[in-house]
Design an enzyme around this catalytic site. Sequence first.
Site, short mmCIF file in Angstrom:
data_model
loop_
_atom_site.label_atom_id
_atom_site.label_comp_id
_atom_site.label_asym_id
_atom_site.label_seq_id
_atom_site.Cartn_x
_atom_site.Cartn_y
_atom_site.Cartn_z
N GLU A 284 2.50 69.62 -8.28
CA GLU A 284 1.98 70.18 -9.55
C GLU A 284 0.46 70.11 -9.60
OE1 GLU A 284 2.15 69.11 -14.34
OE2 GLU A 284 2.90 67.69 -12.85
N LYS B 171 4.36 77.08 -17.08
CA LYS B 171 5.15 76.00 -17.68
C LYS B 171 5.41 76.27 -19.15
CE LYS B 171 5.20 70.94 -18.11
NZ LYS B 171 4.43 69.70 -17.87
N CYS C 172 6.98 69.27 -13.68
CA CYS C 172 6.92 67.92 -14.23
C CYS C 172 8.17 67.60 -15.04
CB CYS C 172 5.65 67.76 -15.05
SG CYS C 172 5.30 66.07 -15.59
#
Length: 535
Positions: A295, A360, A413
Amino acid sequence: MSLSDKLRTACLAIILSWGWKRAVIALLAGAFSALAMAPFNAWPVLFVTFPVAVWLIDGAGAGRWRGVPAAAMSGFWFGLGYFVAGLYWIGYAFLVDAPTFAWLMPLAVLGLPAYLALFPALGFGLARLFWTKDASRVLALAISLTIAEWLRGHVLTGFPWNAFGYALTEPLALAQTASLIGLWGLTFLSVAIFASPAALIDGRSRGRKPWLAPVAALLLLAAMVVFGAVRLTLQPTATLANVKLRIMQPNLQQDVKFNYGAKAEVMQKYLTLSDRASGPQSTGVRDANILIWPESAFPFFLTREADAMAQIADLLPKGTVLITGSVRAPDLPPGVRVTRAYNSIYVIDHDGSVLSVYDKLHLVPFGEYLPFQGVMEKLGFVQLTKVIGGFIPGTRRRAMDIPNAPRALPMICYEAIFPGDVAARDDRPGWIVNLTNDGWFGISTGPYQHLQQARLRAIEEGLPMVRAANTGISAVIDPAGRIVAQLGLGIEGVLDAKLPAAMPPTFYARVGDIPTAIMMSASLLLVIRRRTAKR
């Protein structure tokens, strides 16, 4: 005095406790309950701590308003102990830039657990409303805490970290039940099973059989193990012969990872490490057709740095693609300064072309954005990533096309901790790719807990999961939750593996939480019937 008499006397002391003694008992019971989570997985401790919760609610009946406030307060202290012990590692993130954030560390280590403790407080208080005087009160607690945990996973974008259901995910055979009922079903069963010994002090008057509840719980636990063992035997790991993965784990410190001045150093490390030989027969990155980086891999906007894109193109052999995290600038008119960004995943071809992008959706509060962003920024607060205005959330979750491989569902995440928010039923991917940066949390229990939760998503959906973590734990997980390969925490290196094949959609993937809702509704009817029968 016999052992049973001593046990009854100790339990009576818990029931009759009040004031600070009651708070300490609840706090310690909650703190010890955290041992049920990774990396300890000492779930038998819950056979002690959850009965304590039942006895605390028993004793709350002496309070006002049918004991609901007293039960809720016990739930708060139980939750505070549980979340402080289980989430202490969040404090590490505030030491990455200590001059800016260290003063907020007590708020994180105590304030966040205090907020999260409101949910078990709700669960305990709600349970007291349906409380009975027999073993069915265990079901009342299981129903109420499951509702509270579900709310914790959804309110204010949700934070279902260390939900009680994760206690039933180790050994792996136990975790297979998630393929039927998911995390919330496991949460209901966890509370019901582990709280069942509380009935042992109920006595044998009026035809009661106090041993019946714990015996039934142990039989259910044994049935789960048998089901899981059979499922694991019938579903061995199968791999896709033509899909070869290479995961690069750089183990970069956070102050380097977000420092633009370290651009050349970061790129050089990524390129060198990605092409490192992993064995005598290894030819580096040419062994793989999918290279995966973690990430937010770069301290810059990747696609705006032509030299970085050229270096990636030079690294990748023909037929190999890179899946990498990166911050992404929004599309703005020329000359407009970029102040906010997306946390994204790119798929990049061997010629440096961007094939696909995912932004995201589920941003981390206080990490990637602030609740009530404008107000809190005016008060001087800033999230850990220091992006003024916070990151921009994506608009939809979708699978990404990967050349020469099944379509992949991207998760960045902690998006991997949300059950049921994984795969669209009409767009089922072939695998899940989870890019994360657990470097915020140092060498602590946090990354182990994150891996445990991500693994359960694979089991729930019957999909393999591939994790690339900056500091670890990177892993390749098959759709039954077996860890096929992994790189440990705090290790720099590369991980080569084949991609496991997906299973057909699991029962949970097809019907979601409907079975859990039915199970809880039936239990609620039983509790209400037992409660009204006593009047």
